[in-house]
Write a protein that holds these residues in place. Structure first.
Motif, mmCIF file in Angstrom:
data_model
loop_
_atom_site.group_PDB
_atom_site.id
_atom_site.type_symbol
_atom_site.label_atom_id
_atom_site.label_comp_id
_atom_site.label_asym_id
_atom_site.label_seq_id
_atom_site.Cartn_x
_atom_site.Cartn_y
_atom_site.Cartn_z
ATOM 1 N N GLN A 340 0.827 -1.198 0.000
ATOM 2 C CA GLN A 340 0.000 0.000 0.000
ATOM 3 C C GLN A 340 0.870 1.261 0.000
ATOM 4 O O GLN A 340 0.640 2.193 -0.778
ATOM 5 N N LEU A 343 2.657 1.785 -3.427
ATOM 6 C CA LEU A 343 1.737 2.251 -4.465
ATOM 7 C C LEU A 343 1.398 3.720 -4.262
ATOM 8 O O LEU A 343 1.318 4.497 -5.238
ATOM 9 N N GLU A 344 1.212 4.131 -2.997
ATOM 10 C CA GLU A 344 0.915 5.543 -2.730
ATOM 11 C C GLU A 344 2.088 6.434 -3.149
ATOM 12 O O GLU A 344 1.905 7.507 -3.735
ATOM 13 N N ILE A 347 2.310 6.643 -7.002
ATOM 14 C CA ILE A 347 1.264 7.506 -7.563
ATOM 15 C C ILE A 347 1.655 8.964 -7.407
ATOM 16 O O ILE A 347 1.479 9.798 -8.320
ATOM 17 N N LYS A 351 2.295 11.562 -10.565
ATOM 18 C CA LYS A 351 1.537 12.807 -10.712
ATOM 19 C C LYS A 351 2.491 13.993 -10.886
ATOM 20 O O LYS A 351 2.213 14.919 -11.676
ATOM 21 N N LEU A 510 0.212 5.461 -13.896
ATOM 22 C CA LEU A 510 -0.629 5.994 -12.824
ATOM 23 C C LEU A 510 -1.967 5.260 -12.752
ATOM 24 O O LEU A 510 -2.446 4.893 -11.665
ATOM 25 N N THR A 511 -2.596 5.019 -13.880
ATOM 26 C CA THR A 511 -3.905 4.331 -13.914
ATOM 27 C C THR A 511 -3.782 2.921 -13.336
ATOM 28 O O THR A 511 -4.609 2.457 -12.527
ATOM 29 N N SER A 513 -1.421 1.731 -11.261
ATOM 30 C CA SER A 513 -1.065 1.755 -9.830
ATOM 31 C C SER A 513 -2.271 2.099 -8.958
ATOM 32 O O SER A 513 -2.445 1.572 -7.848
ATOM 33 N N GLN A 514 -3.204 2.981 -9.406
ATOM 34 C CA GLN A 514 -4.384 3.356 -8.622
ATOM 35 C C GLN A 514 -5.316 2.158 -8.447
ATOM 36 O O GLN A 514 -5.880 1.943 -7.355
ATOM 37 N N LEU A 517 -3.866 -0.163 -5.790
ATOM 38 C CA LEU A 517 -3.993 0.402 -4.443
ATOM 39 C C LEU A 517 -5.397 0.169 -3.872
ATOM 40 O O LEU A 517 -5.543 -0.154 -2.683
ATOM 41 N N ASP A 518 -6.450 0.274 -4.678
ATOM 42 C CA ASP A 518 -7.818 0.058 -4.202
ATOM 43 C C ASP A 518 -8.009 -1.376 -3.712
ATOM 44 O O ASP A 518 -8.636 -1.630 -2.663
ATOM 45 N N GLN A 521 -6.133 -1.865 -0.187
ATOM 46 C CA GLN A 521 -6.804 -1.204 0.933
ATOM 47 C C GLN A 521 -8.058 -1.982 1.372
ATOM 48 O O GLN A 521 -8.359 -2.108 2.569
#
Length: 849
Positions: A340, A343-344, A347, A351, A510-511, A513-514, A517-518, A521
């Motif tokens: 987690q 990945l944060e 991201i 960005k 980025l897409t 990795s998001q 992450l979901d 979590q």
């Protein structure tokens, strides 16, 4: 020596002319205008063969403006074809090379070089059998030096004649004879000294006879005394060995006694140890009932503790597996938490990369780089231009130095020619009228003016080059300041290009990795991980309840085992005591018997030692007597040996006298032979000396030389002049001395050569030099069948010239090659072959017609 082929490069007036071939030429003239290089061809021959020419320094022979020169001469000598190659590189550290070859029939070259130039030159002189001085005083009539032989003093003339006749060999023979005579005189002196020594030694014979008689008497007395001393020594001869035997026996008995005493001490120690062990065993056996009861209680506690230990082991294994499963469950949760965090972080970075704008900045930097690269090319072009200008500057400065040197030489020649009032040219030695003088001065002045103009133009160009170099250097400096930022701009452009590429890739990553992450979590929030581990933990809880391990019971049993643990050692000691007690009692009885035996053996050894001490005391007295008698024998033997030595020495001295008598006879015979050799070598010394064979050879050669010279002189003067060579002259006191005087007889009478001048002197010089050349061609092994005549015709009138040509024609059959140098056109037709030298802009050239 017959020249066959001559090749030149950068030698005096010649740059790179065609090779000159002498094959097929018998009588020829060498023609050309003044300064063309006629005499230079003969200089080339002498420089190739001997490294000598008219110039004082080799560098003066190098063609103007060139850095090196080269001469190659092929010549025939005694049926073999040789090639000499001599080269020179001019300058402050100028170096030269010399190579000698034999040209084989197939054209291949066989190297004949020695380790250095000096030794190679010596080999060439040996092949030619003459040196440079002999050559120029005979077969080579140099320009202006036709009188090189006649103007020398009489002693020097005779020396040169001796070299032509090969008389140096007789000086070598004379030196060898003198060295041998010196050796013989030394030998005679050594023989005399040795004979004196021998005679002095033979005079001592009566003394040696008396010494021998005295030595014989002393020898007989010494022999009798020695025999008597040896008889007394034989009476006590065994005292030493008997004493050594007794001492050896005593040492043996003393060693045995010591061994017995040591053994007795050991036995007593062992007896004490056995008694102590028996007492300990009896004490332990007395408490046997108490020890056995305590040992039984210890065994009971150990059995119950073993049962509980097995249950504890099972429980410990279950607990270990339970802890391991809990750790794996925690590790699974930590892995999800780490994923987690990663990945944060990813991201956030992506960005940041997407939000940056690099395209505009990259375009600006690339435009600046293009401008700087244009400046860089301009600077490189200017640097190349400066390099070329500096090369031109160096070449011009070298040319200035050359022009200055040549201008100085031209000024000197102009001054010499302008200030001379002689009718002979001070530069070349040729006849010179006023018209010719002005013509030559005009030519030299024109050459000097041309050099000055070249010097001025070169100076101006050097100054111009300096200004251009300074201007270009300033431009290079300015451009260098501008392009100093080019490396930084190139690095910045690379960085911006990489950042722009990274921004495009960052959006895609980025897409992805998001979404990852979901999922992570959600699993952490619902505990959706480690399902198998949770099931295994529940199973281990059930297994732990079924083992039935009691911790209190295990502690009580352990306390009981600790209280009775000492009975295990006591039980073991009891078993050992019951087993070992009978053995210890038997061993003690054996030790008592051994003690009794050792005490008896020690008493016996003491009795033997007392007896041997008394025997050793008596034998020691005998040994002292023997030592005294031995000293007496040694003393008498020394006296006997001395007497024997004196007798032997006396006999040797008398025998040596007989050898000396034989040696004296041999030396006297050798001395007589040496005296005979000395007389022979004295005769040879006189024969090889200047008053012997060399004088006879010169006396025999003088008529031949006079005849040949007078034949030519008579031909050139219509029989008007006649010369005579005299080898002896009368001093003021009436005595005579050796010389080589030249006397000339004509219609006015007989006069010395020094009284003649001009054309008559030249004819005399020419006749003598040609006669010497003919002699050199036949004598001394030189085999120089070549004659060179450089000028000399300018001193003759028309009739004199014709007579000289007739004389040269008449002697041509005595030589294989006759080469005459002249600048008088009327004489060309008198010679069948013309070697023509012509001046050109690229140096003088040679042709044969």
């Amino acid at each position: 020596m017959i020249p066959v082929r001559l090749e030149l490069k950068n030698f005096l007036a010649y740059r790179s002319p065609d090779a000159l071939y002498f094959e097929g030429i018998h009588l020829a003239c060498l023609v050309g205008e003044n300064g063309a290089g006629k005499s230079s061809l003969l200089d080339a021959i002498t420089w190739a063969l001997w490294g000598r020419a008219r110039a004082k320094r080799d560098d003066d022979l190098v063609h103007l403006g060139q850095g090196d020169m080269y001469v190659q001469l092929d010549f025939e000598q005694e049926g073999l074809m040789y090639r000499v190659v001599r080269q020179r590189k001019a300058g402050k550290r100028g170096v030269g090379t010399l190579d000698l070859f034999v040209v084989q029939q197939n054209g291949d070259l066989l190297t004949m070089n020695e380790p250095n130039m000096r030794q190679t030159q010596t080999k060439i002189d040996s092949i030619l059998r003459l040196d440079y001085e002999t050559f120029v005083n005979s077969a080579f009539l140099q320009q202006g030096k036709a009188d090189a032989f006649t103007v020398k003093n009489p002693a020097e003339r005779k020396r040169i004649l001796g070299e032509i006749l090969g008389l140096d060999a007789w000086r070598v023979y004379e030196d060898r004879v003198k060295r041998q005579l010196k050796t013989i005189r030394t030998e005679l002196s050594n023989f005399d000294g040795r004979l004196q020594e021998i005679q002095a030694e033979l005079a001592k014979e009566p003394q040696y006879l008396r010494e021998k008689q005295q030595a014989e008497e002393a020898y007989a007395q010494a022999e009798q005394a020695l025999n008597a001393a040896e008889v007394l020594l034989a009476e006590v001869a065994d005292a030493d060995s008997n004493l050594r035997n007794a001492e050896s026996q005593r040492a043996t008995h003393a060693h045995r006694k010591q061994t017995h005493e040591n053994d007795l001490g050991t036995v007593k120690t062992q007896m004490t140890q056995r008694r102590e062990a028996i007492a300990q065993y009896e004490t332990i056996i007395a408490t046997a009932e108490q020890i056995e009861a305590g040992y039984a209680a210890l065994q009971e506690a150990r059995d119950r503790e073993s049962e509980l230990g097995k249950k504890l082991s099972q429980l410990t294994d279950v607990n270990a597996r339970y802890g391991n499963l809990e750790k794996q469950l925690r590790d699974a949760q930590a892995a999800l938490e780490n994923q987690q965090s990663e990945l944060e972080g990813t991201i956030a970075v992506l960005k940041g990369q997407i939000n940056g704008a690099y395209e505009t900045e990259l375009a600006d930097v690339q435009a600046q780089i293009a401008e700087m690269e244009g400046f860089e090319k301009q600077r490189e072009a200017l640097s190349e231009t400066i390099s070329q200008l500096k090369q031109d500057d160096s070449g011009l400065k070298s040319m200035l130095k050359t022009l200055a040197n040549e201008g100085k030489k031209l000024n000197e020649r102009i001054d010499r020619l302008g200030t001379s009032d002689s009718d002979v040219c001070p530069l070349c030695g040729q006849p010179l009228d006023e018209v010719h003088r002005e013509q030559v001065l005009d030519e030299l002045t024109t050459d000097r003016d041309t050099m000055r103009e070249q010097y001025k133009e070169a100076n101006q160009r050097i100054q111009s080059i300096g200004d251009e170099v300074k201007d270009h250097d300033a431009q290079i400096q300015a451009l260098g300041d501008k392009i100093a930022v080019l490396p930084r701009l190139r690095q910045q452009a690379g960085t911006l290009q990489a950042q722009a590429t990274q921004a495009q890739d960052a959006q895609v990553r980025l897409t992805k990795s998001q979404a990852e992450l979901d999922i992570v979590q959600k699993a952490l929030a619902e505990g959706d991980y480690g399902h198998d581990l949770r099931i295994q933990l529940q199973q281990l809880d059930e297994e732990r309840n079924t083992i039935g391990y009691d911790t209190d019971e295990y502690e009580a049993v352990s306390t009981q085992r600790a209280e009775f643990s000492s009975y295990e050692q006591q039980h073991l000691q009891l078993q050992v005591a019951r087993s070992a007690l009978p053995t210890e009692q038997t061993a003690l009885d054996n030790l008592l018997a051994r003690q009794e035996q050792l005490e008896k053996a020690i008493a016996d050894e003491d009795a033997d030692l007392k007896r041997l001490d008394e025997e050793i005391k008596a034998l020691s007295v005998q040994v002292a007597v023997k030592n005294q008698r031995r000293e007496e024998v040694l003393k008498q033997r020394a006296l006997f040996n001395a007497a024997s030595g004196k007798l032997g020495s006396a006999n040797q001295q008398l025998a040596a006298l007989e050898q000396l008598r034989a040696r004296r006879a041999t030396i006297e015979e050798q001395r007589e032979q040496a005296e005979q050799q000395q007389a022979l070598y004295k005769e040879l010394e006189y024969a090889f000396g200047k008053n012997g064979v060399p004088t006879m050879i010169i006396e025999a050669a003088i008529p031949e030389l006079e005849t040949a010279a007078n034949e030519l002189l008579g031909r050139m003067t219509d029989g008007r002049m006649h010369l005579r060579l005299s080898t002896l002259t009368t001093n003021v006191d009436g005595s005579q001395r050796e010389t080589l005087e030249i006397e000339i007889a004509d219609e006015l009478g007989t006069r010395p050569y020094e009284m003649y001048s001009g054309g008559e002197a030249f004819r005399i010089n020419f006749a003598i030099r040609v006669a010497l050349s003919k002699m050199l061609a036949r004598r001394a092994g030189a085999h120089l069948r070549t004659l060179f005549i450089d000028e000399g015709f300018g001193t003759q009138d028309d009739q004199g010239r014709n007579k000289l040509v007739e004389a040269i024609t008449a002697i041509q059959d005595d030589f294989d090659l006759v080469l005459v140098i002249t600048h008088i056109d009327e004489l060309r037709d008198a010679f069948p072959v013309h070697v023509i030298v012509e001046k050109t802009n690229s140096g003088s050239m040679i042709s044969v017609r």
